[in-house]
Structures are given as structure tokens and as C-alpha cells.
Write a protein that holds these residues in place. Structure first.
Motif, mmCIF file in Angstrom:
data_model
loop_
_atom_site.group_PDB
_atom_site.id
_atom_site.type_symbol
_atom_site.label_atom_id
_atom_site.label_comp_id
_atom_site.label_asym_id
_atom_site.label_seq_id
_atom_site.Cartn_x
_atom_site.Cartn_y
_atom_site.Cartn_z
ATOM 1 N N UNK A 100 5.436 10.804 1.554
ATOM 2 C CA UNK A 100 6.881 10.872 1.778
ATOM 3 C C UNK A 100 7.434 9.457 1.815
ATOM 4 N N UNK B 28 10.491 7.039 2.625
ATOM 5 C CA UNK B 28 11.638 7.063 3.540
ATOM 6 C C UNK B 28 12.898 6.527 2.846
ATOM 7 N N UNK B 29 13.237 7.154 1.771
ATOM 8 C CA UNK B 29 14.459 6.823 1.054
ATOM 9 C C UNK B 29 15.071 8.130 0.542
ATOM 10 N N UNK C 273 14.496 13.342 5.827
ATOM 11 C CA UNK C 273 13.426 12.383 6.088
ATOM 12 C C UNK C 273 12.892 11.757 4.812
ATOM 13 N N UNK D 204 0.230 5.527 -2.691
ATOM 14 C CA UNK D 204 0.451 4.652 -1.531
ATOM 15 C C UNK D 204 1.180 3.376 -1.944
ATOM 16 N N UNK E 227 4.841 4.106 -2.832
ATOM 17 C CA UNK E 227 5.624 4.301 -1.591
ATOM 18 C C UNK E 227 5.950 2.949 -0.956
ATOM 19 N N UNK E 228 4.936 2.094 -0.819
ATOM 20 C CA UNK E 228 5.158 0.806 -0.183
ATOM 21 C C UNK E 228 6.138 -0.048 -0.996
ATOM 22 N N UNK F 218 9.648 1.284 -0.431
ATOM 23 C CA UNK F 218 10.147 1.071 0.931
ATOM 24 C C UNK F 218 10.277 -0.415 1.282
ATOM 25 N N UNK F 219 9.317 -1.214 0.842
ATOM 26 C CA UNK F 219 9.299 -2.610 1.305
ATOM 27 C C UNK F 219 9.430 -3.630 0.178
ATOM 28 N N UNK F 220 9.225 -3.199 -1.059
ATOM 29 C CA UNK F 220 9.261 -4.131 -2.178
ATOM 30 C C UNK F 220 7.954 -4.854 -2.413
ATOM 31 N N UNK F 221 6.933 -4.516 -1.633
ATOM 32 C CA UNK F 221 5.663 -5.210 -1.788
ATOM 33 C C UNK F 221 4.522 -4.299 -1.323
ATOM 34 N N UNK G 123 1.177 -4.828 1.034
ATOM 35 C CA UNK G 123 0.561 -5.824 1.915
ATOM 36 C C UNK G 123 -0.893 -6.070 1.518
ATOM 37 N N UNK H 22 -9.082 9.365 2.000
ATOM 38 C CA UNK H 22 -8.157 9.743 3.066
ATOM 39 C C UNK H 22 -7.624 11.146 2.890
ATOM 40 N N UNK H 23 -6.555 11.413 3.573
ATOM 41 C CA UNK H 23 -6.089 12.801 3.680
ATOM 42 C C UNK H 23 -4.774 13.050 2.945
ATOM 43 N N UNK H 24 -4.430 12.250 1.997
ATOM 44 C CA UNK H 24 -3.234 12.576 1.220
ATOM 45 C C UNK H 24 -3.435 13.933 0.575
#
Lengths: 143, 389
Positions: free
Chosen positions: A42, A44-45, A78, A101, A104-105, A108-111, A113, A141-143
Motif C-alpha cells: 500500500x 500512502x498516496x 489510506x 518495495x 513504494x519507497x 513515497x520518499x523519492x529514494x 534507503x 517476507x510476507x508481501x
């Protein structure tokens, strides 16, 4: 405007996806293996913002020819649910998890990490085993 | 640069490691001023959290001076004095935007490990294993701070370095336990653990209006400190029946809010301790939840229990029946530091929140191994060992 109308109206990414499809809808769950489930994140936009993008940023766009992709609004404002599943053997579920992943990042953040490099200069034998685990971690993982 | 590294179980040493570099335009590089040992580091030292590599830099509670900023950093400049939240928050995901910073969606670089363990990945944390992102820690001369606009917070004039370093983790963790535990004016609050986090939780409960605050531990020197500095009541579980004492203190009801600030390697006495020791040694449970059990058992009907201590996995003999039948609210969290740190720094500046007494041992970084030995073995009345590079 309901979700389906939004999807029909959307351009760019939105126009290229099928929304609210039967495979991910609120139907009674049939027997399915884990490997058959859609992977999902998900973002957040707002749905309009994500579905209106010319292209999804990052590796998910590079995999587009090999995955089925769906977008739908998350309940309660949401954000936007992005669901994907490989449609051929050219893409693994691990690669797809990483791509979801990162996308999504990026939205949401432009980068994305990065950990410090090198994390350690002398991991030792057990550390090298852990590195193998960590190396695969991004795709698990659990996606 | 020099840094204190995890080299194996109960083996930390100061080593030469490469200097950190800006990897993203929202990073900053901090010259570490002070960095304190934390009780949760002991779980790394003992091998309880098995995701460390030899050479990993530890430490996650720190402050210092900004020496370099990426082009995307807007809130900090070289020369600024900042405290850094132990959890890295992107500031842009749903969790950060809802002040649940330790649950950040975008800062754990190895999400698969914790997703497998816990069903979801919390945010990344400095110096706390590769399960939590693999970021270098703060017991070093320099550290890279990702998403610096959100993760680093300016220290106001009037707050000295030794006070501010505890705004990084201990103070916001303790405050969160009292806040999210639902402490209200007139409450009786019991806190298990009189280390830095427990003392901060006790002080937070006072500032939120609790009428009585009781701190439980087995180390008299720590209880004396909490009693002396904050005026709380104290109980030593090696000398007192905690349940009986708490019932007597609360007219038979039990505390309204119980805050557990001990964690997964809790001690006790008698058969319960032996049971948990054997189970954990045999890997039949990963964590010893002794203080959690006690908090749940002694909390009043309809009360609230907050788990602040760090737990990693599975516990045994968990009193779920008490939770259900007493109508308890049970919560836990890693600290949402960014939510509380500015407010706590203001309280430090005003004199409401005292923290310097926690720094019982201020040592050069080169003496880091000695500091951890003092801290782990509770020698020389150590509450916290704080290092300056």
C-alpha cells in the motif's frame, strides 16, 4: 466517483491496469497456494495520484511486461494498493517483492534507503552466512 | 575512524572502520558528541539477537554536531547541535505521518527477516543488527544519519549535551510507555525496571498526572536513585512480595497502569526464574517474560499494561487468561521518538525532566568495552555508560 469509474478515467498507469479484478476482489477465498497469491503493497498516496503517473518509478516498471498489475484505492483513504503477480517465468516472486518495495519507497520518499557500506570489514564465518540470509532478505517476507 | 564494534558474543572492541559517507541527498554526517549504552544493547552482546556480524558498529542513543549535509537536507546545517532518534523515520509513509515512527515502512533494508519473525517489518535502527536494517551504530567518531530532516532534531539552547543524549531514546521510550499506556491524572502507576527507560517512564507518569508512581527492581542503588531524583516509591522484589505490596498500596485494586521496562532477559527468583532460564537455554522460548507476567497479574481490572522492554520472539506461560478475564489493555512499541523528542527537549530546558544523573559513567570511546562490562555486570553502581569519541 467510485473506484471502478476512477480506474476507467485514469490515464497512464491507471489505464494499463485492471482494477478490482475478480482474482483480488472480495469473493470467498478458494483453495490457493501461497505462490498463487498476488503480492501487494500500500502506497500512502491518493489513488488518483498513483494511477495518474505516466509510469511507476523504479524496477516495477521494468518488469511490467512480465507481471499482471492492479491498482485500487485502499479503504479509508489510506492510499493506493498495488498488487502484482508474475505472469511468466522471467520474473520471480522475490524480484517482484523487491520491485514493489522499491517502487513504494520511491513514490513515497523519492529514494530507496541504503545501509552503510561496507557494513563491516570482517564479518567472520557466521557473518558471511548471515550475509547470505540478508542478501535474500529483500526478496523474502510476507508481501 | 574509531568505533566500538561487536566482535562476537560478549566481545566488543574499539576498531578502525571506514568513515561514513553521504549515500543519499537526504543524509547528514554527524560528529558524535555523546553516545550511551542502552539495556537493549545487552541482547546483542549476549547473542540473544542473532543477526550481528563481527565488525558491526553498535550504539543507537546519541547526539552530536552536524558536519556535512546532503543537498536535500533543509532543516540542518553544518555546526548544528542535534539529537538523533534511534529509529530512522522517512517522514513520508503512513506510519511516520501518523506519528508511529518506529514502524516506518521505508527504512528497514532487510524487511524479510522481521516479516518472517513478526509478520511485518518495523523501521530501521542505528547499530541494532541486520534484522533492523544493518545501519552502523553511534559508538563511533562519525555516523551517517539517513532522512536527516526527520531523524535528527535540533537541541535548543539551555539543554546541555549530557541531558540531550537521553532525548535520543531513553526519555521518549519512557514517555511513550506512560502516554500510550494511558496514564491519567490520579492514576497509580507501577513501573518494572529502574534503569534509564524505567526511570523516564516513571517521571513521565508523574508529569502526566499520576498520583502515585511505584518502581520495581532488584538493584537497590537504582531504586535509591529513582527515589532520590524523582521522589517515586520503590519496591525491591528480592525483599518484598510485589503483588502484596501493590495491593496494599492501591487499596486492593492494583495499579491502573503497569509499565514493563525490563525486556527479554528479565530476572526473578525461585522456581519461575529457574523455569524460564531452562526454557530459554534449551531454546524452547526465546524471551523471558517475567516482568510482563507480573505486570499483567498485578494490574487492576480494566487497567493497562504497556511493554517497553525489548522482546525478540516467543515466550512461554503467557497469562492470556488474565488479560482477557480482567479486561486489560495490552500494548507495546519500540519508541516513536520523533513524536516526543522536541517536547522532551523543551521539558529538559525548563528543568521538568532531569536526565544527567543517569550518566553514572562518562568514558572515552576507547574504553567502550570496559563501559559495557560495568553496565552489563552492574558494577560500580552503573546505570548508564556514556561514551565520548
Amino acid at each position: 466517483m467510485n473506484a471502478v469509474k476512477k480506474a476507467v478515467a485514469a490515464t497512464g498507469v491507471g489505464a494499463a491496469v485492471v482494477l478490482g479484478g475478480r482474482a483480488v476482489g472480495r469473493r470467498r477465498e478458494a483453495h490457493r497456494d501461497r505462490s498463487e497469491h498476488w503480492l501487494a503493497v500500500t502506497i500512502d498516496r491518493p489513488f488518483d495520484a498513483v494511477s495518474g503517473l505516466e509510469a511507476l518509478p523504479g524496477p516495477l516498471e521494468e518488469l511490467r511486461a512480465h507481471v499482471d498489475l492492479r491498482l485500487r484505492p485502499a479503504p479509508g483513504d489510506r492510499g493506493t494498493e498495488v498488487l502484482a503477480v508474475p505472469k511468466d517465468d522471467d520474473v520471480s516472486r522475490e524480484d517482484l517483492r523487491v520491485a514493489l518495495r522499491k517502487t513504494k519507497s520511491l513514490i513515497e520518499t523519492g529514494t530507496v534507503i541504503q545501509p552503510d557500506t561496507p557494513p563491516t570489514t570482517h564479518p567472520g564465518p557466521l557473518g558471511r552466512v548471515l550475509r547470505l540470509v540478508v542478501g535474500k532478505s529483500a526478496g523474502e517476507g510476507r508481501l | 575512524m574509531r568505533a566500538l564494534c561487536w566482535e562476537g558474543v560478549n566481545d566488543v572492541r574499539v576498531q578502525d572502520v571506514p568513515d561514513p559517507k553521504i549515500l543519499d541527498d537526504r543524509d547528514l554526517i554527524l560528529r558524535v558528541g555523546l553516545s550511551t549504552a542502552c539495556g537493549s544493547d545487552l541482547h546483542l552482546l549476549t547473542g540473544h539477537i542473532p543477526f550481528m556480524q563481527a565488525g558491526d558498529v553498535i550504539g543507537h542513543e546519541f547526539m552530536g554536531e552536524v558536519v556535512e549535509v546532503g543537498s536535500g537536507v533543509t532543516r540542518h546545517r553544518p555546526g548544528d547541535r542535534v539529537v538523533v532518534a534511534s529509529f530512522i523515520g522517512c517522514g513520508e509513509c503512513w506510519y511516520c505521518r501518523n506519528d508511529l515512527w518506529s514502524l516506518c515502512d521505508n527504512t528497514n533494508t532487510n524487511p524479510g527477516i522481521t516479516q518472517a519473525l513478526w509478520g511485518a517489518d518495523p523501521g530501521g535502527i542505528f547499530g541494532y543488527s541486520h534484522a533492523m536494517g544493518g545501519f552502523r551504530g553511534s559508538h563511533a567518531e562519525y555516523v551517517r544519519v539517513p532522512f536527516a530532516d526527520h531523524t535528527a532534531i535540533p537541541i535548543p539552547e539551555g539543554v546541555d549535551d549530557l541531558s540531550a543524549v537521553f532525548a535520543s531514546d531513553s526519555a521518549p521510550t519512557g514517555w511513550m510507555g506512560a502516554d500510550l499506556g494511558g496514564v491519567r491524572p490520579g492514576d497509580v502507576v507501577a513501573v518494572w525496571g529502574s534503569g534509564a527507560v524505567g526511570q523516564m517512564a516513571a517521571r513521565a507518569a508523574q508529569l502526566l498526572g499520576a498520583e502515585r508512581v511505584v518502581v520495581v527492581d532488584r538493584f537497590d542503588y537504582r531504586l535509591r536513585q529513582a527515589e532520590h531524583v524523582f521522589g517515586v516509591e520503590t519496591l525491591n522484589y528480592e525483599h518484598t512480595d510485589i503483588g502484596a505490596a501493590l495491593r496494599e498500596m492501591t487499596g486492593g485494586r492494583g495499579p491502573d497502569v503497569c509499565i514493563e521496562a525490563v525486556g527479554c532477559e528479565a530476572h526473578s527468583y525461585g522456581p519461575q526464574h529457574a523455569y524460564d532460564q531452562v526454557k530459554s537455554k534449551l531454546k524452547l522460548e526465546t524471551d523471558r517474560p517475567i516482568a510482563v507476567r507480573e505486570a499483567i497479574h498485578n494490574c487492576r481490572k480494566g487497567g493497562s499494561v504497556f511493554v517497553l522492554g525489548v522482546f525478540s520472539g516467543l515466550v512461554d506461560k503467557f497469562p492470556l487468561g488474565a488479560v482477557m478475564n480482567k479486561g486489560l489493555t495490552l500494548r507495546g512499541a519500540q519508541q516513536h521518538g520523533q513524536r516526543y523528542i522536541p517536547m522532551l527537549l523543551d521539558r529538559m530546558a525548563s528543568g521538568e525532566l532531569t536526565t544527567t544523573h543517569l550518566a553514572t559513567h562518562v568514558l572515552p570511546l576507547e574504553e567502550g568495552a570496559h563501559g559495557y562490562q560495568l553496565f552489563k555486570d552492574k558494577e560500580d553502581d552503573c546505570v548508564r555508560a556514556v561514551f565520548h569519541p
